[in-house]
Design a protein around this motif. Structure first.
Motif, PDB file in Angstrom:
ATOM      1  N   GLY A  51       6.524 -38.828 -25.501  1.00  0.00           N
ATOM      2  CA  GLY A  51       6.498 -37.383 -25.281  1.00  0.00           C
ATOM      3  C   GLY A  51       5.370 -36.948 -24.372  1.00  0.00           C
ATOM      4  N   LEU A  52       4.244 -37.661 -24.408  1.00  0.00           N
ATOM      5  CA  LEU A  52       3.106 -37.310 -23.551  1.00  0.00           C
ATOM      6  C   LEU A  52       3.482 -37.405 -22.074  1.00  0.00           C
ATOM      7  CD1 LEU A  52       0.129 -36.701 -22.993  1.00  0.00           C
ATOM      8  CD2 LEU A  52      -0.331 -39.162 -23.216  1.00  0.00           C
ATOM      9  N   PHE A  53       4.070 -38.520 -21.672  1.00  0.00           N
ATOM     10  CA  PHE A  53       4.416 -38.713 -20.258  1.00  0.00           C
ATOM     11  C   PHE A  53       5.565 -37.797 -19.836  1.00  0.00           C
ATOM     12  CE2 PHE A  53       2.253 -42.671 -21.340  1.00  0.00           C
ATOM     13  CZ  PHE A  53       1.357 -42.772 -20.270  1.00  0.00           C
ATOM     14  N   ILE A  54       6.487 -37.539 -20.737  1.00  0.00           N
ATOM     15  CA  ILE A  54       7.597 -36.634 -20.418  1.00  0.00           C
ATOM     16  C   ILE A  54       7.071 -35.217 -20.201  1.00  0.00           C
ATOM     17  CG2 ILE A  54       9.694 -35.567 -21.358  1.00  0.00           C
ATOM     18  CD1 ILE A  54      10.184 -38.279 -22.801  1.00  0.00           C
ATOM     19  N   THR A  55       6.133 -34.806 -21.059  1.00  0.00           N
ATOM     20  CA  THR A  55       5.531 -33.481 -20.914  1.00  0.00           C
ATOM     21  C   THR A  55       4.749 -33.375 -19.603  1.00  0.00           C
ATOM     22  OG1 THR A  55       5.324 -33.319 -23.324  1.00  0.00           O
ATOM     23  CG2 THR A  55       4.033 -31.767 -22.016  1.00  0.00           C
ATOM     24  N   LEU A  56       4.000 -34.419 -19.277  1.00  0.00           N
ATOM     25  CA  LEU A  56       3.254 -34.419 -18.013  1.00  0.00           C
ATOM     26  C   LEU A  56       4.194 -34.351 -16.812  1.00  0.00           C
ATOM     27  CD1 LEU A  56       0.529 -37.133 -18.796  1.00  0.00           C
ATOM     28  CD2 LEU A  56       0.194 -34.654 -18.632  1.00  0.00           C
ATOM     29  N   MET A  57       5.299 -35.084 -16.871  1.00  0.00           N
ATOM     30  CA  MET A  57       6.220 -35.115 -15.733  1.00  0.00           C
ATOM     31  C   MET A  57       6.901 -33.783 -15.490  1.00  0.00           C
ATOM     32  SD  MET A  57       8.265 -38.655 -15.084  1.00  0.00           S
ATOM     33  CE  MET A  57       8.911 -38.852 -16.722  1.00  0.00           C
ATOM     34  N   ILE A  58       7.277 -33.088 -16.575  1.00  0.00           N
ATOM     35  CA  ILE A  58       7.997 -31.824 -16.390  1.00  0.00           C
ATOM     36  C   ILE A  58       7.105 -30.768 -15.753  1.00  0.00           C
ATOM     37  CG2 ILE A  58       7.501 -30.752 -18.626  1.00  0.00           C
ATOM     38  CD1 ILE A  58      10.885 -30.747 -16.795  1.00  0.00           C
ATOM     39  N   TRP A  59       5.774 -30.954 -15.840  1.00  0.00           N
ATOM     40  CA  TRP A  59       4.843 -30.008 -15.215  1.00  0.00           C
ATOM     41  C   TRP A  59       4.472 -30.401 -13.788  1.00  0.00           C
ATOM     42  CZ3 TRP A  59       3.329 -25.267 -16.725  1.00  0.00           C
ATOM     43  CH2 TRP A  59       3.575 -24.899 -18.057  1.00  0.00           C
ATOM     44  N   ARG A  60       4.899 -31.570 -13.321  1.00  0.00           N
ATOM     45  CA  ARG A  60       4.563 -32.005 -11.960  1.00  0.00           C
ATOM     46  C   ARG A  60       5.348 -31.202 -10.923  1.00  0.00           C
ATOM     47  NH1 ARG A  60       2.424 -37.710 -11.369  1.00  0.00           N
ATOM     48  NH2 ARG A  60       3.080 -37.409  -9.206  1.00  0.00           N
ATOM     49  N   LYS A  61       4.644 -30.765  -9.873  1.00  0.00           N
ATOM     50  CA  LYS A  61       5.299 -30.003  -8.812  1.00  0.00           C
ATOM     51  C   LYS A  61       6.205 -30.888  -7.978  1.00  0.00           C
ATOM     52  CE  LYS A  61       1.754 -26.417  -8.293  1.00  0.00           C
ATOM     53  NZ  LYS A  61       0.777 -25.770  -7.371  1.00  0.00           N
ATOM     54  N   ASP A  62       5.759 -32.129  -7.703  1.00  0.00           N
ATOM     55  CA  ASP A  62       6.556 -33.007  -6.838  1.00  0.00           C
ATOM     56  C   ASP A  62       7.869 -33.412  -7.504  1.00  0.00           C
ATOM     57  OD1 ASP A  62       5.196 -34.474  -8.743  1.00  0.00           O
ATOM     58  OD2 ASP A  62       4.694 -36.136  -7.412  1.00  0.00           O
ATOM     59  N   VAL A  63       7.892 -33.513  -8.831  1.00  0.00           N
ATOM     60  CA  VAL A  63       9.121 -33.868  -9.538  1.00  0.00           C
ATOM     61  C   VAL A  63      10.155 -32.755  -9.439  1.00  0.00           C
ATOM     62  CG1 VAL A  63      10.089 -34.260 -11.841  1.00  0.00           C
ATOM     63  CG2 VAL A  63       8.061 -35.517 -11.125  1.00  0.00           C
ATOM     64  N   ASN A  64       9.695 -31.518  -9.459  1.00  0.00           N
ATOM     65  CA  ASN A  64      10.606 -30.364  -9.450  1.00  0.00           C
ATOM     66  C   ASN A  64      10.781 -29.742  -8.071  1.00  0.00           C
ATOM     67  OD1 ASN A  64      11.156 -29.827 -12.487  1.00  0.00           O
ATOM     68  ND2 ASN A  64       8.944 -30.107 -12.405  1.00  0.00           N
ATOM     69  N   GLU A  65      10.227 -30.364  -7.051  1.00  0.00           N
ATOM     70  CA  GLU A  65      10.310 -29.809  -5.704  1.00  0.00           C
ATOM     71  C   GLU A  65      11.769 -29.715  -5.233  1.00  0.00           C
ATOM     72  OE1 GLU A  65       8.424 -30.612  -1.245  1.00  0.00           O
ATOM     73  OE2 GLU A  65       7.924 -31.931  -2.917  1.00  0.00           O
ATOM     74  N   GLY A  66      12.138 -28.541  -4.749  1.00  0.00           N
ATOM     75  CA  GLY A  66      13.488 -28.323  -4.248  1.00  0.00           C
ATOM     76  C   GLY A  66      14.458 -27.843  -5.309  1.00  0.00           C
ATOM     77  N   TYR A  67      14.000 -27.761  -6.561  1.00  0.00           N
ATOM     78  CA  TYR A  67      14.856 -27.318  -7.658  1.00  0.00           C
ATOM     79  C   TYR A  67      14.334 -26.014  -8.251  1.00  0.00           C
ATOM     80  CZ  TYR A  67      17.214 -31.845  -7.744  1.00  0.00           C
ATOM     81  OH  TYR A  67      17.945 -32.951  -7.403  1.00  0.00           O
ATOM     82  N   LYS A  68      15.218 -25.327  -8.947  1.00  0.00           N
ATOM     83  CA  LYS A  68      14.836 -24.111  -9.630  1.00  0.00           C
ATOM     84  C   LYS A  68      13.699 -24.395 -10.612  1.00  0.00           C
ATOM     85  CE  LYS A  68      16.971 -20.461 -12.434  1.00  0.00           C
ATOM     86  NZ  LYS A  68      18.234 -20.040 -13.112  1.00  0.00           N
ATOM     87  N   LYS A  69      12.654 -23.590 -10.586  1.00  0.00           N
ATOM     88  CA  LYS A  69      11.461 -23.821 -11.392  1.00  0.00           C
ATOM     89  C   LYS A  69      11.776 -23.749 -12.890  1.00  0.00           C
ATOM     90  CE  LYS A  69       6.613 -22.345 -11.526  1.00  0.00           C
ATOM     91  NZ  LYS A  69       5.656 -21.325 -11.027  1.00  0.00           N
ATOM     92  N   PRO A  70      11.433 -24.795 -13.663  1.00  0.00           N
ATOM     93  CA  PRO A  70      11.804 -24.834 -15.094  1.00  0.00           C
ATOM     94  C   PRO A  70      10.712 -24.254 -16.004  1.00  0.00           C
ATOM     95  CG  PRO A  70      10.951 -26.953 -14.464  1.00  0.00           C
ATOM     96  CD  PRO A  70      10.836 -26.074 -13.239  1.00  0.00           C
TER      97      PRO A  70
END
Length: 416
Positions: A370-389
């Motif tokens: 859960g720690l790494f999943i939580t960190l990833m969902i807050w990364r800008k590069d992971v969500n770049e180009g997609y609707k902001k979650p």
């Protein structure tokens, strides 16, 4: 002239309900894995030991389960790879290795509970020692790993058994006059932990709202060939809702039956026969056989899927072939079953106690993965180009903190 591209997902329309139902699937498979003997036993313990007092736990379970599945599904779409592979890309092989080992251990504990559950089911049906009964079922599971057609047939039979279990509990619930609606309402909004209930509550949460389920769902989604449009057209959300709806309907009914039938007598669940007593008011002498079939079917179904889940998650962290027909997965499954059986057979207590302990052990996965999943969902590069979650980020953070506090508190309480 447009100077910037619109974020992906902003203009995708929701599919009609009939089309959504055609596209779901991974959530249903996850339900078959989750609803094993551990789910039945811990739900029965909650009702028998604490009556209606812990019904409120179903609310965070619904919230967390949907959040975990939607977060991991989103990350699989935005990164283009399942969860543990994504952790390897963004945080390196050591991080992915730690997560894969933690989720594997959670599945291994779950497997031990399933072995005990199938043994308890065989004991109720045939009177055989639970160890002998579970050994027979283990042989059947190993046989299924090497037979394509038998696997599908067994899955259908097991589905019928689980449906029979649902009918049995709801028939009992109706037959005993239904719940006390006033106490049920108080239990849903009580938000209190009775003395000594923390470990049982954690075991129940770890079974019904697990990060491991969300992580494995991303690999099932790959098999389902979900596309990035499915993140926004309602397919993934519908799949998550169907999953948790099935889980809540089953587990909730078991809690209520335990609260109505066993709690007034002061009994605590320590043996398979006491699980069967919940069905006695309606089923009479047939109760032990019906509960036996329920434990056997749920345990067998979960054994087939959960052991494979553990090996897939372990292999993913070390960049191994994780296809279900690979040698790594098949041989690893057999070794896990053998190891789990040895541990179970060396345990001197009741199989229901072992199921509870095993379920408590599954809680190791969420604080790590859960720690790494939580960190990833807050990364800008992971969500770049997609609707902001934004909403999903907040929900994931709250869910992770809730489980982290529950887990740490439970283990501190146990050791002190």
């Amino acid at each position: 002239m447009r100077t910037t591209e619109a974020a992906f997902g902003t203009d995708i329309k929701k599919l009609p309900l009939k089309d959504l139902l055609k596209r779901i699937g991974p959530g249903l498979i996850s339900t078959g894995i989750v609803i094993g003997p551990g789910a039945i036993t811990t739900a029965a313990m909650l009702g028998a030991n604490y009556g209606y007092a812990l019904l409120w736990i179903m609310i965070p379970i619904v919230f967390m389960s949907i959040t975990f599945m939607m977060t991991t599904n989103r990350l699989a779409i935005t990164t283009g790879m399942p969860t543990i592979h994504a952790i390897r890309k963004y945080y390196g092989p050591i991080a992915s290795g730690v997560v894969s080992v933690a989720t594997f251990l959670a599945c291994l504990f779950f497997t031990m509970g399933n072995i005990s559950g199938t043994g308890a089911g065989m004991n109720l049906i045939t009177g055989l020692d639970w160890r002998i009964g579970s050994a027979i079922m283990l042989a059947a599971v190993i046989f299924c790993y090497f037979m394509r057609n038998v696997y599908s047939i067994v899955e259908k039979v097991v589905t019928v058994c689980i449906l029979g279990m649902i009918v049995s509990f709801y028939a009992t619930l109706i037959g005993v006059g239904g719940p006390d609606w006033g106490q049920m309402g108080q239990g849903l909004v009580g938000f209190a932990l009775p003395a000594g209930s923390l470990a049982t509550a954690l075991a129940f949460i770890s079974t019904n709202a697990s990060v491991t389920t969300g992580v494995y769902n991303t690999y099932l989604g790959k098999e389902k060939k979900w596309k990035k449009e499915d993140l926004f057209n309602g397919v993934m959300l519908t799949d998550a809702i169907v999953h948790i709806l099935c889980v809540v309907l089953i587990s909730g009914a078991i809690i209520l039956v335990g609260a109505i039938v066993l709690n007034p007598t002061g009994q605590s669940i320590k043996a398979p026969a006491q699980l069967a007593e919940m069905l006695v008011p309606i089923m009479g002498n047939a109760a032990r056989y019906i509960m036996g079939i329920a434990l056997l079917g749920a345990g067998f179904s979960s054994l087939l899927g959960n052991t494979q889940r553990g090996m897939v998650l372990l292999g993913a962290g070390f960049n191994r072939d994780v296809s279900l027909r690979s040698k790594f997965v098949r041989i690893g499954c057999i070794l896990c079953l053998v190891f789990g059986a040895v541990v179970c057979y060396c345990y001197g207590g009741s199989p229901t106690q072992l199921i509870f302990i095993a379920n408590l052990g599954t809680s190791v996965a969420t604080p790590v993965a859960g720690l790494f999943i939580t960190l990833m969902i807050w990364r800008k590069d992971v969500n770049e180009g997609y609707k902001k979650p934004t909403l999903l980020r907040i929900c994931m953070t709250l869910s992770y903190l809730f489980v982290l506090v529950m887990t740490v508190s439970a283990f501190i309480n146990m050791f002190t």
